[in-house]
Design a protein around this motif. Structure first.
Motif, PDB file in Angstrom:
ATOM      1  N   PRO A  34      19.110  -7.838 -13.450  1.00 22.25           N
ATOM      2  CA  PRO A  34      19.026  -8.803 -15.149  1.00 22.25           C
ATOM      3  C   PRO A  34      17.340  -9.888 -14.612  1.00 22.25           C
ATOM      4  O   PRO A  34      16.554  -9.493 -13.286  1.00 22.25           O
ATOM      5  N   ALA A  35      16.971  -9.847 -15.989  1.00 24.75           N
ATOM      6  CA  ALA A  35      15.599 -10.375 -15.162  1.00 24.75           C
ATOM      7  C   ALA A  35      15.077 -11.551 -13.800  1.00 24.75           C
ATOM      8  O   ALA A  35      14.394 -11.482 -13.867  1.00 24.75           O
ATOM      9  N   LYS A  36      16.305 -12.596 -14.262  1.00 23.69           N
ATOM     10  CA  LYS A  36      16.257 -13.062 -12.594  1.00 23.69           C
ATOM     11  C   LYS A  36      15.307 -12.833 -11.614  1.00 23.69           C
ATOM     12  O   LYS A  36      15.384 -13.361 -10.576  1.00 23.69           O
ATOM     13  N   ASP A  37      16.362 -11.697 -10.703  1.00 25.84           N
ATOM     14  CA  ASP A  37      16.235 -10.301 -10.117  1.00 25.84           C
ATOM     15  C   ASP A  37      14.669 -10.265  -9.351  1.00 25.84           C
ATOM     16  O   ASP A  37      14.277  -9.520  -8.673  1.00 25.84           O
ATOM     17  N   ILE A  38      13.799 -10.010 -10.847  1.00 26.03           N
ATOM     18  CA  ILE A  38      12.497  -9.748 -10.329  1.00 26.03           C
ATOM     19  C   ILE A  38      11.915 -10.219  -9.253  1.00 26.03           C
ATOM     20  O   ILE A  38      11.592 -10.916  -9.396  1.00 26.03           O
ATOM     21  N   ILE A  39      11.283  -9.001  -8.438  1.00 21.20           N
ATOM     22  CA  ILE A  39      10.623  -9.415  -7.136  1.00 21.20           C
ATOM     23  C   ILE A  39       9.163  -9.540  -7.434  1.00 21.20           C
ATOM     24  O   ILE A  39       8.591  -8.218  -7.296  1.00 21.20           O
ATOM     25  N   HIS A  40       8.790 -10.358  -7.269  1.00 17.34           N
ATOM     26  CA  HIS A  40       6.774 -10.525  -7.534  1.00 17.34           C
ATOM     27  C   HIS A  40       6.465 -10.769  -5.997  1.00 17.34           C
ATOM     28  O   HIS A  40       6.611 -11.434  -4.690  1.00 17.34           O
ATOM     29  N   ILE A  41       5.868  -9.190  -5.529  1.00 21.29           N
ATOM     30  CA  ILE A  41       4.797  -9.358  -4.317  1.00 21.29           C
ATOM     31  C   ILE A  41       2.974  -9.877  -4.124  1.00 21.29           C
ATOM     32  O   ILE A  41       2.822  -9.081  -4.885  1.00 21.29           O
ATOM     33  N   LYS A  42       3.030 -10.440  -3.253  1.00 20.10           N
ATOM     34  CA  LYS A  42       1.412 -10.671  -3.637  1.00 20.10           C
ATOM     35  C   LYS A  42       1.165 -10.495  -1.854  1.00 20.10           C
ATOM     36  O   LYS A  42       1.579 -10.864  -1.146  1.00 20.10           O
ATOM     37  N   ARG A  43      -0.297  -9.800  -2.117  1.00 17.76           N
ATOM     38  CA  ARG A  43      -0.564  -9.497  -0.859  1.00 17.76           C
ATOM     39  C   ARG A  43      -2.329  -9.617  -0.041  1.00 17.76           C
ATOM     40  O   ARG A  43      -2.749  -9.478  -1.002  1.00 17.76           O
ATOM     41  N   THR A  44      -2.150  -9.726   1.145  1.00 16.57           N
ATOM     42  CA  THR A  44      -3.868 -11.003   1.365  1.00 16.57           C
ATOM     43  C   THR A  44      -3.870  -9.572   2.497  1.00 16.57           C
ATOM     44  O   THR A  44      -3.533 -10.123   3.430  1.00 16.57           O
ATOM     45  N   ASN A  45      -4.989  -8.932   2.835  1.00 13.93           N
ATOM     46  CA  ASN A  45      -5.381  -8.041   3.302  1.00 13.93           C
ATOM     47  C   ASN A  45      -6.437  -9.417   4.056  1.00 13.93           C
ATOM     48  O   ASN A  45      -7.936  -9.081   3.616  1.00 13.93           O
ATOM     49  N   HIS A  46      -6.870  -9.560   5.126  1.00 17.45           N
ATOM     50  CA  HIS A  46      -6.915 -10.055   5.924  1.00 17.45           C
ATOM     51  C   HIS A  46      -8.043  -9.899   6.579  1.00 17.45           C
ATOM     52  O   HIS A  46      -9.582  -9.887   6.987  1.00 17.45           O
ATOM     53  N   CYS A  47      -7.734  -8.153   6.297  1.00 17.57           N
ATOM     54  CA  CYS A  47      -9.338  -6.966   7.479  1.00 17.57           C
ATOM     55  C   CYS A  47      -9.308  -6.514   5.581  1.00 17.57           C
ATOM     56  O   CYS A  47      -8.873  -6.097   5.017  1.00 17.57           O
ATOM     57  N   PRO A  48     -10.748  -6.655   5.535  1.00 17.92           N
ATOM     58  CA  PRO A  48     -11.461  -5.577   4.898  1.00 17.92           C
ATOM     59  C   PRO A  48     -11.973  -4.091   4.850  1.00 17.92           C
ATOM     60  O   PRO A  48     -12.797  -3.448   3.739  1.00 17.92           O
ATOM     61  N   ARG A  49     -11.493  -4.103   6.047  1.00 20.77           N
ATOM     62  CA  ARG A  49     -11.618  -2.327   6.723  1.00 20.77           C
ATOM     63  C   ARG A  49     -10.280  -1.884   6.168  1.00 20.77           C
ATOM     64  O   ARG A  49      -9.071  -2.287   6.574  1.00 20.77           O
ATOM     65  N   ILE A  50      -9.601   0.011   5.912  1.00 20.74           N
ATOM     66  CA  ILE A  50      -8.318   0.439   5.968  1.00 20.74           C
ATOM     67  C   ILE A  50      -9.276   0.846   7.158  1.00 20.74           C
ATOM     68  O   ILE A  50     -10.293   2.533   6.943  1.00 20.74           O
ATOM     69  N   VAL A  51      -8.880   1.505   8.394  1.00 21.28           N
ATOM     70  CA  VAL A  51      -8.910   2.475   9.538  1.00 21.28           C
ATOM     71  C   VAL A  51      -7.733   2.918   9.825  1.00 21.28           C
ATOM     72  O   VAL A  51      -6.550   3.173   9.897  1.00 21.28           O
ATOM     73  N   VAL A  52      -8.017   4.579   9.700  1.00 20.07           N
ATOM     74  CA  VAL A  52      -7.169   5.555  10.305  1.00 20.07           C
ATOM     75  C   VAL A  52      -7.636   6.709  10.781  1.00 20.07           C
ATOM     76  O   VAL A  52      -9.343   6.665  10.860  1.00 20.07           O
ATOM     77  N   GLY A  53      -7.060   6.828  11.444  1.00 19.81           N
ATOM     78  CA  GLY A  53      -7.020   7.838  12.820  1.00 19.81           C
ATOM     79  C   GLY A  53      -7.854   9.381  12.817  1.00 19.81           C
ATOM     80  O   GLY A  53      -8.691   9.431  11.146  1.00 19.81           O
ATOM     81  N   CYS A  54      -7.108  10.233  12.855  1.00 16.59           N
ATOM     82  CA  CYS A  54      -8.376  11.427  12.680  1.00 16.59           C
ATOM     83  C   CYS A  54      -6.561  12.218  11.872  1.00 16.59           C
ATOM     84  O   CYS A  54      -5.580  11.825  12.268  1.00 16.59           O
ATOM     85  N   VAL A  55      -7.274  13.212  11.013  1.00  8.71           N
ATOM     86  CA  VAL A  55      -6.226  13.634  10.080  1.00  8.71           C
ATOM     87  C   VAL A  55      -6.878  15.470  10.000  1.00  8.71           C
ATOM     88  O   VAL A  55      -7.493  15.964   9.524  1.00  8.71           O
ATOM     89  N   TYR A  56      -5.353  15.285  10.261  1.00  5.90           N
ATOM     90  CA  TYR A  56      -5.591  17.090   9.737  1.00  5.90           C
ATOM     91  C   TYR A  56      -4.089  18.065   8.776  1.00  5.90           C
ATOM     92  O   TYR A  56      -3.089  17.770   9.371  1.00  5.90           O
ATOM     93  N   ILE A  57      -4.789  17.916   8.164  1.00  2.04           N
ATOM     94  CA  ILE A  57      -4.106  18.667   6.813  1.00  2.04           C
ATOM     95  C   ILE A  57      -4.302  20.222   6.611  1.00  2.04           C
ATOM     96  O   ILE A  57      -4.694  20.668   6.287  1.00  2.04           O
ATOM     97  N   ILE A  58      -2.844  21.258   7.103  1.00  7.20           N
ATOM     98  CA  ILE A  58      -3.074  22.335   6.465  1.00  7.20           C
ATOM     99  C   ILE A  58      -3.237  23.041   5.482  1.00  7.20           C
ATOM    100  O   ILE A  58      -3.682  24.205   4.749  1.00  7.20           O
ATOM    101  N   ALA A  59      -2.253  22.434   4.448  1.00  7.48           N
ATOM    102  CA  ALA A  59      -2.719  22.695   2.834  1.00  7.48           C
ATOM    103  C   ALA A  59      -1.989  21.853   2.029  1.00  7.48           C
ATOM    104  O   ALA A  59      -0.915  20.951   1.988  1.00  7.48           O
ATOM    105  N   MET A  60      -2.598  21.527   1.289  1.00 10.47           N
ATOM    106  CA  MET A  60      -2.262  20.758  -0.063  1.00 10.47           C
ATOM    107  C   MET A  60      -2.341  21.241  -1.218  1.00 10.47           C
ATOM    108  O   MET A  60      -2.546  22.547  -1.745  1.00 10.47           O
ATOM    109  N   GLY A  61      -0.512  21.025  -1.724  1.00 15.17           N
ATOM    110  CA  GLY A  61      -0.240  21.806  -3.244  1.00 15.17           C
ATOM    111  C   GLY A  61      -0.827  21.544  -4.420  1.00 15.17           C
ATOM    112  O   GLY A  61      -1.835  20.166  -4.191  1.00 15.17           O
ATOM    113  N   SER A  62      -0.518  22.152  -5.523  1.00 19.73           N
ATOM    114  CA  SER A  62      -0.742  21.425  -6.346  1.00 19.73           C
ATOM    115  C   SER A  62      -0.174  20.365  -6.956  1.00 19.73           C
ATOM    116  O   SER A  62       0.883  19.794  -6.555  1.00 19.73           O
TER     117      SER A  62
END
Length: 148
Positions: free
Chosen positions: A74-102
């Protein structure tokens, strides 16, 4: 909904192969809709003698998407999510991809909406082998081979 602008930091990115409609993005993205329609045709006879193949011949390319409904309460079960990202950076290490499909996507950052579609029809047209009769059976008359 708006997102603050953030910086994506990637230590290293190696992609060997990215095929049709693939997306590689470092940073935020509002919306993307990569699409690929393809006929993969393998024939014994070249197309000038065997005829053309058309997308319209296959209903795969005109079918609508199935609807996935995650919400079944029912409509009353809808969940609202609010996120606060305290760090303005997205930090990713090394990414190695062999193949990306269509219609695939690799992203370091936010993606508000992504709808990716890849429809590929594989067709193989080769002469059918003539069945070999058992021992002592007469050979059947030779007929021209048909295409599947």
């Amino acid at each position: 909904m708006s997102y603050p602008i953030r910086t994506a930091e990637v230590g290293g990115l190696t992609i060997i192969s990215a095929s049709g409609a693939a997306i590689v993005q470092l940073g935020d993205r509002g919306q993307s809709t990569p699409k690929l329609r393809a006929l993969a045709l393998q024939r014994e006879i070249d197309h000038t003698r065997a005829g053309d193949v058309y997308f319209e011949s296959y209903d795969l390319f005109t079918q609508s998407f199935p609807i996935f409904d995650d919400f079944d309460g029912p409509a009353k079960d809808i969940i609202h999510i609010k996120r606060t990202n305290h760090c303005p950076r997205i930090v990713v290490g090394c990414v190695y991809i062999i193949a990306m499909g269509s219609s695939s996507s690799v992203q370091a950052g936010n993606a508000m909406e992504t709808i990716a579609e890849s429809r590929i029809k594989h067709i193989r047209q080769f002469k059918r082998p003539i069945p070999v009769p058992g021992i002592g059976c007469p050979l059947p008359p030779v007929k021209p081979a048909l295409y599947r």
